[in-house]
Design a protein around this motif. Structure first.
Motif, PDB file in Angstrom:
ATOM      1  N   ALA A   5      19.400   2.562  22.807  1.00  0.00           N
ATOM      2  CA  ALA A   5      19.894   2.846  21.451  1.00  0.00           C
ATOM      3  C   ALA A   5      18.739   2.975  20.470  1.00  0.00           C
ATOM      4  O   ALA A   5      18.733   3.880  19.609  1.00  0.00           O
ATOM      5  CB  ALA A   5      20.856   1.746  21.011  1.00  0.00           C
ATOM      6  N   THR A   8      16.945   6.298  21.191  1.00  0.00           N
ATOM      7  CA  THR A   8      17.735   7.423  20.676  1.00  0.00           C
ATOM      8  C   THR A   8      17.566   7.552  19.172  1.00  0.00           C
ATOM      9  O   THR A   8      17.355   8.659  18.642  1.00  0.00           O
ATOM     10  CB  THR A   8      19.232   7.233  21.005  1.00  0.00           C
ATOM     11  N   HIS A  12      16.044  10.774  16.972  1.00  0.00           N
ATOM     12  CA  HIS A  12      16.843  11.438  15.936  1.00  0.00           C
ATOM     13  C   HIS A  12      16.193  11.350  14.555  1.00  0.00           C
ATOM     14  O   HIS A  12      16.277  12.293  13.759  1.00  0.00           O
ATOM     15  CB  HIS A  12      18.237  10.810  15.881  1.00  0.00           C
ATOM     16  N   LYS A 128      21.739  11.581  23.568  1.00  0.00           N
ATOM     17  CA  LYS A 128      21.355  10.178  23.638  1.00  0.00           C
ATOM     18  C   LYS A 128      20.344   9.977  24.776  1.00  0.00           C
ATOM     19  O   LYS A 128      20.196  10.825  25.659  1.00  0.00           O
ATOM     20  CB  LYS A 128      22.585   9.310  23.901  1.00  0.00           C
ATOM     21  N   GLN A 304      25.959  13.421  24.785  1.00  0.00           N
ATOM     22  CA  GLN A 304      26.658  12.166  24.472  1.00  0.00           C
ATOM     23  C   GLN A 304      27.709  11.834  25.519  1.00  0.00           C
ATOM     24  O   GLN A 304      27.960  10.667  25.807  1.00  0.00           O
ATOM     25  CB  GLN A 304      27.310  12.267  23.085  1.00  0.00           C
TER      26      GLN A 304
END
Length: 309
Positions: A5, A8, A12, A128, A304
């Motif tokens: 997480a 990712t 982004h 992701k 995703q």
């Protein structure tokens, strides 16, 4: 290593990426400028741009790209280029971004990536980070497939111009010219203490879901902690040809539960006579070989909806 997480979010938000493109791949040279345009249009800050004209230099190029510590290492090329790149990023805190610029693009298909360039680049912004399994054939990592038999001769025979002209259809057409002179071999696969014996012209051991651009079985995954070994046909050339054509034209592959598959996390492969291995399109090593999977061995960028186990 960051959590998936956290990684990712970094991609982004920071958009810090390096780009490597094999310009000798089927579409690499033609699409190279478009790759850079799409990456910049997506707001990515490129820490390095590396066209590769000599695949033998790939290791040095990857090392140079990683010196700038990008969150995302984007690699464009065929399965051989991507498999070679995987070994250099395995276990590192960097995600591999895949651009399918080869002939069959088995690795990209196994990740559920769009096969058009714009779609593949969009995954870097909208997708992701996932950890997927890595195959090991002897001491050589592989992303998708290790194969033995007719495919090794096909890999060494298929003409680059034919691949550019026909794409993945170049492989079965080349096989038609190789098969008449090919002799069957015996393979012995030992998994969990059980030894399996078969006579065949072609044996594959898959980490990913696709071979030759077609799905191996409905329930194969690149992230399920196991390899899948299977033969095409038997010792009879006509049966091999028939099964190959059926799968190539219809895509009808059975479930692992109903097909002639051997599965496991580690396999000892012996053949009579000893055979060369085609590892993601590159002919390396010879049997006997220990083939195994490393769970969550490499970090990649995926859509995703990809099921990350």
């Amino acid at each position: 290593m960051r959590s998936k997480a956290e990684h990712t979010a970094a991609i982004h938000e920071n958009r810090k990426a390096a780009v490597i493109v094999n310009t000798k791949s089927r579409r690499g040279r033609r699409r190279y400028a478009e790759v850079l345009r799409l990456m910049r249009a997506g707001g990515f800050r490129l820490t390095g741009v590396h066209p590769v004209t000599d695949p033998a230099r790939l290791r040095d190029v990857v090392a140079r790209a990683l010196e700038q510590e990008p969150d995302l290492l984007v690699v464009g090329g065929g399965d051989g280029t991507l498999s070679s790149s995987v070994r250099y990023v395995a276990g590192r805190d960097v995600a591999l971004g895949v651009l399918p610029l080869g002939t069959t693009n088995n690795f990209a298909r196994s990740l559920g990536l769009p096969l058009d360039l714009a779609g593949a680049v969009s995954v870097f912004s909208e997708g992701k980070v996932a950890d997927i399994d890595l195959g090991m054939c002897g001491d050589r990592p592989f992303a998708n497939l290790a194969s033995f038999g007719v495919s090794v001769e096909v890999a060494g025979t298929v003409r680059p111009w034919l691949k550019r002209l026909l794409g993945r259809a170049a492989y079965p057409l080349t096989a038609l010219t190789v098969l008449p002179g090919h002799r069957p071999f015996r393979a012995y696969i030992t998994v969990d203490g059980k030894r399996h014996e078969l006579l065949t012209h072609q044996l594959n051991i898959a980490n990913g879901r696709f071979h030759g651009g077609w799905q191996i079985a409905r329930d194969v995954s690149i992230d399920n902690r196991r390899l899948v070994a299977y033969q095409l046909g038997s010792g009879k050339r006509v049966r091999l040809l028939g099964e190959t054509l059926v799968r190539a034209t219809t895509g009808r592959w059975r479930s692992l539960a109903g097909g002639p598959f051997v599965t496991g996390q580690e396999m000892l492969l012996e053949t009579d006579p000893p055979m060369a291995a085609d590892i993601d399109g590159e002919v390396r090593l010879r049997t006997p070989l220990l083939v195994r999977t490393i769970p969550n061995g490499v970090r990649v960028m995926v859509p995703q909806e990809f099921e990350d186990r």
